[in-house]
Design a protein around this motif. Structure first.
Motif, PDB file in Angstrom:
ATOM      1  N   GLU A 288     119.183  60.685 -81.602  1.00  0.00           N
ATOM      2  CA  GLU A 288     118.313  61.413 -82.849  1.00  0.00           C
ATOM      3  C   GLU A 288     117.486  62.511 -82.424  1.00  0.00           C
ATOM      4  OE1 GLU A 288     119.172  60.275 -85.990  1.00  0.00           O
ATOM      5  OE2 GLU A 288     120.677  59.176 -84.806  1.00  0.00           O
ATOM      6  N   VAL A 289     117.306  62.845 -81.205  1.00  0.00           N
ATOM      7  CA  VAL A 289     116.421  63.797 -80.692  1.00  0.00           C
ATOM      8  C   VAL A 289     117.287  64.943 -79.799  1.00  0.00           C
ATOM      9  CG1 VAL A 289     114.542  64.162 -79.092  1.00  0.00           C
ATOM     10  CG2 VAL A 289     114.727  62.306 -80.350  1.00  0.00           C
ATOM     11  N   GLU A 290     116.761  66.052 -80.036  1.00  0.00           N
ATOM     12  CA  GLU A 290     117.434  67.315 -79.179  1.00  0.00           C
ATOM     13  C   GLU A 290     116.338  67.684 -78.136  1.00  0.00           C
ATOM     14  OE1 GLU A 290     118.732  70.174 -82.067  1.00  0.00           O
ATOM     15  OE2 GLU A 290     120.438  68.841 -82.735  1.00  0.00           O
ATOM     16  N   GLY A 291     116.804  68.248 -76.944  1.00  0.00           N
ATOM     17  CA  GLY A 291     115.772  68.531 -76.064  1.00  0.00           C
ATOM     18  C   GLY A 291     115.722  67.963 -74.647  1.00  0.00           C
ATOM     19  N   GLU A 292     115.677  68.744 -73.621  1.00  0.00           N
ATOM     20  CA  GLU A 292     115.681  68.488 -72.167  1.00  0.00           C
ATOM     21  C   GLU A 292     114.756  67.448 -71.905  1.00  0.00           C
ATOM     22  OE1 GLU A 292     115.479  73.088 -72.392  1.00  0.00           O
ATOM     23  OE2 GLU A 292     114.705  71.517 -73.397  1.00  0.00           O
ATOM     24  N   GLY A 293     114.926  66.568 -70.959  1.00  0.00           N
ATOM     25  CA  GLY A 293     113.818  65.789 -70.334  1.00  0.00           C
ATOM     26  C   GLY A 293     113.257  66.442 -69.299  1.00  0.00           C
ATOM     27  N   TRP A 294     111.775  67.180 -69.548  1.00  0.00           N
ATOM     28  CA  TRP A 294     111.348  67.916 -68.837  1.00  0.00           C
ATOM     29  C   TRP A 294     110.507  67.156 -67.714  1.00  0.00           C
ATOM     30  CZ3 TRP A 294     110.680  72.987 -68.117  1.00  0.00           C
ATOM     31  CH2 TRP A 294     111.220  73.868 -68.803  1.00  0.00           C
ATOM     32  N   ALA A 295     109.883  65.933 -67.994  1.00  0.00           N
ATOM     33  CA  ALA A 295     109.171  65.097 -67.226  1.00  0.00           C
ATOM     34  C   ALA A 295     109.840  63.953 -66.934  1.00  0.00           C
ATOM     35  CB  ALA A 295     107.729  64.917 -67.788  1.00  0.00           C
ATOM     36  N   MET A 296     109.647  63.212 -65.775  1.00  0.00           N
ATOM     37  CA  MET A 296     110.427  62.170 -65.397  1.00  0.00           C
ATOM     38  C   MET A 296     109.546  61.480 -63.887  1.00  0.00           C
ATOM     39  SD  MET A 296     114.096  61.149 -63.898  1.00  0.00           S
ATOM     40  CE  MET A 296     113.743  61.843 -62.377  1.00  0.00           C
ATOM     41  N   ALA A 297     109.285  60.090 -64.093  1.00  0.00           N
ATOM     42  CA  ALA A 297     108.575  59.603 -63.034  1.00  0.00           C
ATOM     43  C   ALA A 297     108.879  57.950 -63.021  1.00  0.00           C
ATOM     44  CB  ALA A 297     107.161  59.750 -62.778  1.00  0.00           C
ATOM     45  N   ASP A 301     109.268  52.141 -57.916  1.00  0.00           N
ATOM     46  CA  ASP A 301     110.912  52.383 -57.170  1.00  0.00           C
ATOM     47  C   ASP A 301     111.950  52.372 -58.195  1.00  0.00           C
ATOM     48  OD1 ASP A 301     112.204  53.054 -54.477  1.00  0.00           O
ATOM     49  OD2 ASP A 301     112.894  50.892 -54.426  1.00  0.00           O
ATOM     50  N   GLY A 302     111.927  52.756 -59.340  1.00  0.00           N
ATOM     51  CA  GLY A 302     112.909  52.667 -60.301  1.00  0.00           C
ATOM     52  C   GLY A 302     113.314  51.625 -61.101  1.00  0.00           C
ATOM     53  N   SER A 303     112.365  50.387 -60.937  1.00  0.00           N
ATOM     54  CA  SER A 303     112.649  49.527 -61.927  1.00  0.00           C
ATOM     55  C   SER A 303     112.251  49.669 -63.195  1.00  0.00           C
ATOM     56  CB  SER A 303     111.497  48.227 -61.688  1.00  0.00           C
ATOM     57  OG  SER A 303     112.113  47.646 -60.106  1.00  0.00           O
ATOM     58  N   THR A 304     111.314  50.744 -63.366  1.00  0.00           N
ATOM     59  CA  THR A 304     110.747  51.308 -64.831  1.00  0.00           C
ATOM     60  C   THR A 304     110.777  52.932 -64.659  1.00  0.00           C
ATOM     61  OG1 THR A 304     109.273  49.423 -64.991  1.00  0.00           O
ATOM     62  CG2 THR A 304     109.127  51.089 -66.568  1.00  0.00           C
ATOM     63  N   TRP A 305     111.475  53.569 -65.628  1.00  0.00           N
ATOM     64  CA  TRP A 305     111.294  54.700 -65.808  1.00  0.00           C
ATOM     65  C   TRP A 305     110.614  55.548 -66.959  1.00  0.00           C
ATOM     66  CZ3 TRP A 305     112.730  58.078 -61.818  1.00  0.00           C
ATOM     67  CH2 TRP A 305     113.492  57.382 -60.725  1.00  0.00           C
ATOM     68  N   TYR A 306     110.035  56.665 -66.787  1.00  0.00           N
ATOM     69  CA  TYR A 306     109.519  57.445 -67.864  1.00  0.00           C
ATOM     70  C   TYR A 306     109.976  58.590 -67.912  1.00  0.00           C
ATOM     71  CZ  TYR A 306     105.983  53.504 -67.875  1.00  0.00           C
ATOM     72  OH  TYR A 306     105.326  52.336 -68.085  1.00  0.00           O
ATOM     73  N   VAL A 307     110.315  59.138 -69.342  1.00  0.00           N
ATOM     74  CA  VAL A 307     110.760  60.450 -69.467  1.00  0.00           C
ATOM     75  C   VAL A 307     110.103  61.006 -70.527  1.00  0.00           C
ATOM     76  CG1 VAL A 307     112.760  61.737 -70.092  1.00  0.00           C
ATOM     77  CG2 VAL A 307     113.216  60.219 -68.518  1.00  0.00           C
ATOM     78  N   GLY A 308     109.716  62.311 -70.638  1.00  0.00           N
ATOM     79  CA  GLY A 308     109.005  63.123 -71.541  1.00  0.00           C
ATOM     80  C   GLY A 308     109.518  64.421 -71.787  1.00  0.00           C
ATOM     81  N   ILE A 343     104.679  68.754 -76.394  1.00  0.00           N
ATOM     82  CA  ILE A 343     105.432  68.707 -75.221  1.00  0.00           C
ATOM     83  C   ILE A 343     104.989  68.201 -73.922  1.00  0.00           C
ATOM     84  CG2 ILE A 343     104.938  70.916 -74.528  1.00  0.00           C
ATOM     85  CD1 ILE A 343     108.037  71.276 -73.393  1.00  0.00           C
ATOM     86  N   ILE A 344     105.658  67.053 -73.154  1.00  0.00           N
ATOM     87  CA  ILE A 344     105.046  66.727 -72.195  1.00  0.00           C
ATOM     88  C   ILE A 344     106.004  67.101 -70.801  1.00  0.00           C
ATOM     89  CG2 ILE A 344     105.169  64.372 -70.602  1.00  0.00           C
ATOM     90  CD1 ILE A 344     104.975  63.091 -73.265  1.00  0.00           C
ATOM     91  N   ARG A 345     105.253  67.706 -69.996  1.00  0.00           N
ATOM     92  CA  ARG A 345     105.827  68.643 -68.943  1.00  0.00           C
ATOM     93  C   ARG A 345     105.869  68.147 -67.734  1.00  0.00           C
ATOM     94  NH1 ARG A 345     103.565  73.250 -71.467  1.00  0.00           N
ATOM     95  NH2 ARG A 345     105.129  74.683 -72.277  1.00  0.00           N
ATOM     96  N   ASP A 346     105.198  66.925 -67.244  1.00  0.00           N
ATOM     97  CA  ASP A 346     105.054  66.298 -66.001  1.00  0.00           C
ATOM     98  C   ASP A 346     104.546  65.100 -66.116  1.00  0.00           C
ATOM     99  OD1 ASP A 346     105.930  66.161 -63.383  1.00  0.00           O
ATOM    100  OD2 ASP A 346     103.996  67.375 -62.649  1.00  0.00           O
TER     101      ASP A 346
END
Length: 415
Positions: A288-297, A301-308, A343-346
């Motif tokens: 339902e959203v358009e746009g790049e995933g600018w931020a990720m962390a 060690d990968g059990s949980t991810w965040y994208v903005g 916008i979330i960039r990092d």
């Protein structure tokens, strides 16, 4: 005759230079001299030193190691000289900042109070090479990897895209050029992101196109530039993806990005038949959203991810998106953010994953930038109330401090 400085009343401007006697005395300047104007960096150093002393002398403090932490949000001296701080990274206990607009690489050993050149290139391009830095990482062996583009003064010299700082010396790993003639070269205009796989392989993504390259021998030799690394291409497809952010865990390389007119996309290591370590699988985050995933962390060690990022299809109003996944990107949960966040960039987390920061901009532009922080690995996020400048691009957590870098700005705060 001029009166001795010690006998002057510190309540006026005796030399008519626009600064009060008291201000000039606090800067170590002569109130009688019209040339005695403040040194911005010295002033910042004195302000932070005073705040640290105040924290140390506070009657309510105890003997804990937190006593000397300056918790106010502070605007630091800008190491990028007005350019954008694209990357902030902690390496070997120092804070490193990579800049755009040829402004190079800088480092600080006092948590951003003062900076020195991290690399000899950058700054005045009439006397030095021009260095753009878009990403900084530390390799498993403890070396600094610098990703960007260095333009030498002499046009016939090689143009490094990836450099390595090891044992106090610089080494070029990847240059711009014809890979068929030189295995250390690729036709990519720059290095936008770099990441090291657990097997020691290096993955490099362009800043401005969908091209990537990889090395399996620590950066001595590189593959020809290619954009068909997503697993659909293993079975004859020809679909290209632009990656905005790379990260590595013990399971391999992950990424976020894709396209301004497509849903935000998360990339995990491919498990398809015939896949290599550099092949990734695209997972749509929200249709339902358009746009790049600018931020990720990831804090764990990968059990949980965040994208903005930003919902580009939402129109001219604040429309940031922020997601969490706890199953390797298979499903995502939306995280609520303040209504003016655009916008979330990092996103960055501390080495133990407990503390984190997300940065970007508000809407409208006059509202400036924002910082969200967490002290519980991302379970909850809170906005910093201080006014911050527009155009924030990079984030870092170093010890008790968070850092936010932007277009001509660098700020520091504490958790």
């Amino acid at each position: 005759d001029a009166l001795p400085i010690s006998s002057l009343p510190l309540d006026d401007d005796d030399d008519n230079d626009g600064y009060s006697d008291e201000e000039e005395t606090s800067w170590g300047s002569d109130p009688l001299s019209s040339d005695s104007t403040p040194d911005p960096q010295s002033n910042i150093v004195m302000i932070i030193t005073a705040l640290e002393a105040s924290a140390s002398d506070d009657d309510t403090s105890n003997d804990d190691e937190d006593d000397n932490i300056v918790r106010e949000t502070i605007e630091l001296n800008d190491p990028c000289n007005g350019a954008t701080a694209y990357s902030i990274h902690t390496h070997d206990e120092e804070l490193w900042v990579g800049c755009g607009l040829r402004e190079g690489l800088h480092k600080s050993s006092d948590n951003g109070v003062t900076f020195s050149d991290g690399h000899p290139s950058g700054g005045n391009t009439s006397t030095s090479d021009a260095l753009y830095v878009f990403d900084l990482k530390t390799s498993a062996s403890g070396d600094l990897l610098v990703c960007g583009h260095l333009y030498p003064q002499e046009s016939s010299e090689p143009q490094p895209l990836v450099m390595q700082y090891a044992n106090s010396a610089w080494e070029t790993l990847l240059i711009y050029g014809n890979n068929s003639a030189d295995s250390s070269a690729v036709y990519m205009s720059n290095c936008g992101q770099i990441e090291e796989h657990p097997n020691g392989g290096l993955f490099v993504m362009s800043q401005t196109s969908a091209d990537m390259t990889y090395s399996t021998d620590g950066g001595t030799n590189w593959s020809k530039e290619d954009r068909y690394f997503e697993e659909i291409n293993l079975s004859g497809g020809t679909k290209a993806y632009q990656l905005q952010r790379l990260a590595s865990t013990s399971d391999g390389i992950f990424a976020s990005g894709y396209n301004i007119a497509q849903p935000p996309t998360f990339f995990a290591p491919s498990t398809a038949d015939g896949a290599s370590w550099f092949n990734l699988k695209a997972n749509t985050i929200d249709t339902e959203v358009e746009g790049e995933g600018w931020a990720m962390a990831t804090p764990d060690d990968g059990s949980t991810w965040y994208v903005g990022g930003r919902n580009q299809g939402a129109g001219a109003f604040a429309s940031a998106f922020f997601y969490r996944s706890s199953n390797n990107g298979a499903t995502w949960t939306s995280i609520s953010v303040p209504e003016d966040v655009d916008i979330i960039r990092d996103i960055a987390f501390s080495s133990d994953g407990q503390y984190g920061i997300a940065v970007g901009d508000k809407y409208p532009q006059a509202a400036g930038g924002f910082v969200l922080i967490t002290s519980d690995s991302g379970a909850t996020w809170a906005a910093i109330e201080d006014q911050l400048p527009y155009d924030l691009w990079s984030a870092e957590v170093k010890g008790p401090y968070w850092f936010a870098g932007g277009n001509g700005s660098l700020h520091r705060g504490a958790f």
